[in-house]
Motif scaffolding. Structure first.
Motif, PDB file in Angstrom:
ATOM      1  N   UNK A 278       0.837  -1.196   0.000  1.00  0.00           N
ATOM      2  CA  UNK A 278       0.000   0.000   0.000  1.00  0.00           C
ATOM      3  C   UNK A 278       0.878   1.255   0.000  1.00  0.00           C
ATOM      4  N   UNK A 279       0.430   2.281  -0.718  1.00  0.00           N
ATOM      5  CA  UNK A 279       1.153   3.545  -0.772  1.00  0.00           C
ATOM      6  C   UNK A 279       0.800   4.377   0.447  1.00  0.00           C
ATOM      7  N   UNK A 280       1.823   4.863   1.123  1.00  0.00           N
ATOM      8  CA  UNK A 280       1.603   5.758   2.259  1.00  0.00           C
ATOM      9  C   UNK A 280       1.601   7.189   1.744  1.00  0.00           C
ATOM     10  N   UNK A 281       0.410   7.784   1.646  1.00  0.00           N
ATOM     11  CA  UNK A 281       0.271   9.126   1.098  1.00  0.00           C
ATOM     12  C   UNK A 281       0.209  10.136   2.243  1.00  0.00           C
ATOM     13  N   UNK A 282       0.993  11.210   2.169  1.00  0.00           N
ATOM     14  CA  UNK A 282       0.932  12.228   3.230  1.00  0.00           C
ATOM     15  C   UNK A 282      -0.465  12.835   3.335  1.00  0.00           C
ATOM     16  N   UNK A 283      -0.815  13.316   4.528  1.00  0.00           N
ATOM     17  CA  UNK A 283      -2.133  13.940   4.710  1.00  0.00           C
ATOM     18  C   UNK A 283      -2.202  15.299   4.014  1.00  0.00           C
ATOM     19  N   UNK A 284      -1.027  15.900   3.772  1.00  0.00           N
ATOM     20  CA  UNK A 284      -0.958  17.170   3.049  1.00  0.00           C
ATOM     21  C   UNK A 284       0.154  17.094   2.009  1.00  0.00           C
ATOM     22  N   UNK A 285      -0.101  17.648   0.840  1.00  0.00           N
ATOM     23  CA  UNK A 285       0.910  17.745  -0.216  1.00  0.00           C
ATOM     24  C   UNK A 285       0.946  19.193  -0.693  1.00  0.00           C
TER      25      UNK A 285
ATOM     26  N   UNK B  65       7.788  22.583   0.486  1.00  0.00           N
ATOM     27  CA  UNK B  65       7.025  21.983  -0.614  1.00  0.00           C
ATOM     28  C   UNK B  65       7.430  20.521  -0.754  1.00  0.00           C
ATOM     29  N   UNK B  66       6.505  19.721  -1.284  1.00  0.00           N
ATOM     30  CA  UNK B  66       6.748  18.288  -1.434  1.00  0.00           C
ATOM     31  C   UNK B  66       7.116  17.903  -2.859  1.00  0.00           C
ATOM     32  N   UNK B  67       6.691  18.698  -3.817  1.00  0.00           N
ATOM     33  CA  UNK B  67       6.994  18.417  -5.220  1.00  0.00           C
ATOM     34  C   UNK B  67       6.901  19.711  -6.000  1.00  0.00           C
TER      35      UNK B  67
ATOM     36  N   UNK C  19       6.281  17.716 -16.100  1.00  0.00           N
ATOM     37  CA  UNK C  19       7.088  16.812 -15.281  1.00  0.00           C
ATOM     38  C   UNK C  19       6.899  17.150 -13.808  1.00  0.00           C
ATOM     39  N   UNK C  20       6.852  16.119 -12.984  1.00  0.00           N
ATOM     40  CA  UNK C  20       6.763  16.286 -11.538  1.00  0.00           C
ATOM     41  C   UNK C  20       8.129  15.963 -10.946  1.00  0.00           C
ATOM     42  N   UNK C  21       8.726  16.967 -10.295  1.00  0.00           N
ATOM     43  CA  UNK C  21      10.042  16.809  -9.675  1.00  0.00           C
ATOM     44  C   UNK C  21       9.876  16.605  -8.171  1.00  0.00           C
ATOM     45  N   UNK C  22      10.646  15.667  -7.640  1.00  0.00           N
ATOM     46  CA  UNK C  22      10.545  15.302  -6.227  1.00  0.00           C
ATOM     47  C   UNK C  22      11.961  15.077  -5.690  1.00  0.00           C
ATOM     48  N   UNK C  23      12.145  15.326  -4.411  1.00  0.00           N
ATOM     49  CA  UNK C  23      13.408  14.970  -3.768  1.00  0.00           C
ATOM     50  C   UNK C  23      13.599  13.461  -3.835  1.00  0.00           C
ATOM     51  N   UNK C  24      14.798  13.017  -4.211  1.00  0.00           N
ATOM     52  CA  UNK C  24      15.047  11.583  -4.340  1.00  0.00           C
ATOM     53  C   UNK C  24      14.930  10.856  -3.007  1.00  0.00           C
ATOM     54  N   UNK C  25      14.996  11.601  -1.902  1.00  0.00           N
ATOM     55  CA  UNK C  25      14.860  10.984  -0.584  1.00  0.00           C
ATOM     56  C   UNK C  25      13.402  10.752  -0.192  1.00  0.00           C
TER      57      UNK C  25
ATOM     58  N   UNK D 196       6.657  10.348  -1.668  1.00  0.00           N
ATOM     59  CA  UNK D 196       6.134  11.190  -2.738  1.00  0.00           C
ATOM     60  C   UNK D 196       6.369  10.552  -4.102  1.00  0.00           C
ATOM     61  N   UNK D 197       7.496   9.892  -4.264  1.00  0.00           N
ATOM     62  CA  UNK D 197       7.769   9.220  -5.537  1.00  0.00           C
ATOM     63  C   UNK D 197       6.688   8.175  -5.805  1.00  0.00           C
ATOM     64  N   UNK D 198       6.317   7.428  -4.774  1.00  0.00           N
ATOM     65  CA  UNK D 198       5.253   6.426  -4.921  1.00  0.00           C
ATOM     66  C   UNK D 198       3.900   7.090  -5.140  1.00  0.00           C
TER      67      UNK D 198
END
Length: 315
Positions: free
Chosen positions: A4-11, A80-82, A207-213, A217-219
């Motif tokens: 299951x994907x763990x999605x943050x409560x806020x993005x 920011x997350x993305x 394109x959606x850019x995200x921190x590699x860590x 968010x990548x998921x």
């Protein structure tokens, strides 16, 4: 069983504050809100150096990275997350610590001819002034329409249209995708086919850019990825990267998937359009980056290095 994907409560989505950039961010916000209705998705609007410096060509002030650096700082700081970008504005070499986590399905990739009085480039009289912010477009115009006057045109999409309407230019060339996304398709007098003006790598793609860590968010944004478009732009960006692609290099690359696989066309030129090399290559979609690198080598064998050396000497 898939985990299951763990999605943050806020993005929080970082975005430039131009009308087009905010449309793009809102488009991604809506898609994420549909995917994750329990998550609050908001947009953090920001002004970048690329938006602030409008009196010089982009190639003279540091290139495409000026449009995304502040957004990356916001992600690093946890504000920011993305970030959402027009892919053609994203440097070919991603900075350490960041990844392109999702590639959108492509909007119309073509260049658009916009003019209040003329229907096509062929209709423009000698010495007519055509505005563009792109070295690629300028080189193609100078090569194929040497009788026209090509001038630099900076600013967001609305600013460019205002300059055209004020009579500063007889016509301007813009990405069709931006006009379509903002409901301004009626401003397009004609579309330039890829044969007339080969698009920039990633043109028409978000394109959606995200921190590699941020594996969460990548998921979370993986569902936004369009696999077919991703293959195409990986080939385009690999071609550009192999030729040192940047705002200082008039370069084009455009790939499509058809029944025969992936078809990549590429082009490199001198800024004055006096020398232009083009080629194409086909292969399997899964070999996207290899195809891009191989086509770059084909153009190097034709003399692309001499063009690159001339550009380096002129900087």
């Amino acid at each position: 069983m898939t985990a299951a994907i763990t999605v943050p409560s806020q993005i929080v989505i970082a975005s430039r504050e131009s009308r087009l950039a905010l449309w793009q961010a809102e488009h991604v916000r809506e898609r994420l809100a549909q995917l994750y209705p329990k998550t609050t998705v908001t947009i953090l609007g920001m002004t970048t150096r690329g938006d602030q410096i409008l009196d010089r060509p982009l190639s003279a002030i540091g290139g495409k990275g000026l449009f995304i650096k502040e957004l990356e700082v916001a992600m690093q700081a946890g504000r920011a997350d993305l970030a959402v970008h027009s892919l053609k504005d994203v440097p070919m070499e991603m900075p350490t610590g960041f990844v392109l986590a999702a590639i959108s399905a492509r909007e119309n990739p073509c260049d658009a001819f916009v003019s209040p009085r003329f229907d096509t480039l062929d209709d423009l009289p000698p010495e007519a002034v055509v505005g563009t912010s792109s070295l690629r477009r300028a080189a193609i115009l100078r090569a194929r329409y040497p009788q026209l006057t090509v001038r630099s045109l900076r600013g967001n999409l609305d600013t460019r249209l205002k300059k055209l309407d004020a009579g500063e230019y007889d016509a301007i060339i813009l990405a069709a995708a931006g006009l379509i996304r903002l409901g301004l398709a009626q401003r397009i007098r004609s579309l330039l086919t890829p044969e007339q003006s080969l698009p920039a790598p990633g043109q028409g793609v978000l394109a959606v850019e995200v921190s590699s860590a941020r594996t969460d968010m990548i998921a979370s944004v993986a569902a936004l990825n369009d696999a077919a478009t991703a293959h195409c732009v990986r080939a385009e960006r690999a071609f550009s990267r192999a030729l040192g692609g940047s705002c200082q290099v008039p370069l084009a690359a455009y790939a499509v998937l058809d029944d025969a696989g992936l078809w990549l066309r590429g082009l490199i030129a001198t800024p004055d359009g006096g020398r232009m090399l083009a080629g194409e290559l086909r292969g399997a979609p899964q070999d996207d980056e290899s195809i891009g690198c191989m086509l770059a080598q084909v153009l190097r064998n034709q003399g692309a290095d001499a063009i690159l050396e001339s550009l380096s000497a002129g900087q």
